[in-house]
Enzyme design. Structure first.
Site, short mmCIF file in Angstrom:
data_model
loop_
_atom_site.label_atom_id
_atom_site.label_comp_id
_atom_site.label_asym_id
_atom_site.label_seq_id
_atom_site.Cartn_x
_atom_site.Cartn_y
_atom_site.Cartn_z
N ASP A 46 16.47 -18.22 88.39
CA ASP A 46 15.09 -17.55 88.39
C ASP A 46 14.36 -17.69 89.67
OD1 ASP A 46 15.38 -17.17 85.71
OD2 ASP A 46 14.82 -19.34 85.17
N TYR A 74 21.80 -29.31 86.61
CA TYR A 74 20.38 -28.90 87.03
C TYR A 74 19.64 -30.27 87.15
CZ TYR A 74 21.63 -24.12 85.89
OH TYR A 74 22.29 -22.91 86.05
N TYR A 177 20.46 -21.60 79.21
CA TYR A 177 18.90 -21.21 79.81
C TYR A 177 18.27 -22.72 79.69
CZ TYR A 177 19.77 -16.18 80.25
OH TYR A 177 20.42 -15.01 80.46
N LEU A 198 12.93 -26.52 89.05
CA LEU A 198 14.35 -26.43 88.74
C LEU A 198 15.21 -26.15 89.95
CD1 LEU A 198 16.49 -25.98 86.36
CD2 LEU A 198 15.64 -23.46 86.35
#
Length: 311
Positions: A46, A74, A177, A198
């Site tokens: 993103d 992540y 996601y 993120l």
């Protein structure tokens, strides 16, 4: 002019995608700097996100799907008490709720998200419906019915929860996601949540130690004299080998004579204890030829070959 001439570039670059731009925007900038004829990225990040964005050039794109199927890790920071239109801080707040859960509820909610779970992709995603990305429908205020997907959350650790923020690392399968994961956790806690930070810190076996930034590339561009090719040499030295996306596969070495036959698309005998597996095929001088498969009979079958290209 030579400056504008497109080149045959081959290899893998581990880009540290900056915050605030799309993955495609990052790709186009890098592709332009390298003057590359062909390039593609693996695993969309993103605009809010930073971190590892593998970019495959030329012949390396043939093997990109194997890396795209790898597990990811992540580093995430989320804000509790607020649900947004995009499940991250780039969206608008659509609902606020008080934070009243207990520590036990918090950890049990996290535990319930670990394992094989069903996840519904967010509307703000690149998944296509009738050939159009979902985020384009979302921008028009439309909500398309989406099927859930089976994903795996292997671990959620390094948790630090304070006031209305919590920070953690998540190790997960492809197709996960993180925005949806955080939003689902917020709903389990009854207060809502969205991502404010993120960063992808691992893709397959690759970690952040070898990352290159767009700033690094532009710095080289300004420093070197492109007419003498010093710039291209310096940036090409940053590339990992063509077979990097499949570095997890075993290697098989064959002779020059066998290589000639293999490159013609013909099966050859293989003296290896590997069977029924994909392998990276290399000549004795370690030149990567392509992807092959050794069957149960010990025959090496061409699977995906590297083309011989020149600038």
């Amino acid at each position: 002019m030579f400056f504008h001439k497109k080149r045959n570039v081959n290899g893998l670059l581990l880009l540290d995608k900056p915050k605030g731009i799309s993955s495609n925007n990052a790709l186009q900038q890098v592709k332009s700097i390298f003057k590359a004829k062909k390039a593609g990225y693996i695993g969309t990040l993103d605009p809010l996100a930073t971190g590892i964005l593998p970019i495959c050039f030329g012949e390396s794109t043939k093997f990109s799907r194997y890396l795209s199927e790898s597990d990811k890790k992540y580093h995430v920071i989320a804000k509790l008490g607020e649900k947004t239109s995009t499940s991250d801080s780039d969206g608008v707040i659509i609902k606020k709720r008080p934070i009243v859960f207990t520590a036990l509820q918090f950890y049990s909610s996290i535990k319930s998200l670990i394992g094989s779970i069903d996840q519904v992709p967010p509307m703000y995603s690149a998944i296509k419906y009738n050939g159009i990305s979902l985020y384009k429908y979302a921008r028009q205020g439309l909500d398309i019915n989406r099927n859930s997907r089976k994903i795996s959350i292997y671990n959620i650790n390094s948790i630090n929860q304070k006031n209305n923020f919590f920070e953690f690392e998540v190790f997960c399968s492809k197709g996960t996601y993180i925005r949806t994961l955080v939003e689902d956790l917020g709903e389990k806690l009854g207060c809502g949540a969205h991502v404010i930070f993120l960063r992808r810190i691992k893709v397959g076996s690759y970690i952040c130690e070898k990352l290159v930034t767009i700033y690094d590339l532009n710095k080289l561009l300004k420093k070197d004299n492109i007419k003498h090719n010093s710039f291209f040499k310096n940036i090409d030295d940053l590339l990992m080998p063509i077979d990097s996306p499949i570095s997890f596969l075993p290697e098989v070495y064959i002779s020059s004579e066998e290589s000639y036959t293999f490159k013609l698309g013909k099966t050859i005998d293989c003296c290896s204890n590997i069977e029924n597996s994909l392998v990276r095929v290399k000549e004795k001088d370690k030149e990567f030829i392509g992807l092959g498969k050794i069957n149960k009979k010990g025959l090496l079958i061409p699977y995906r070959l590297v083309s011989t290209v020149t600038n």
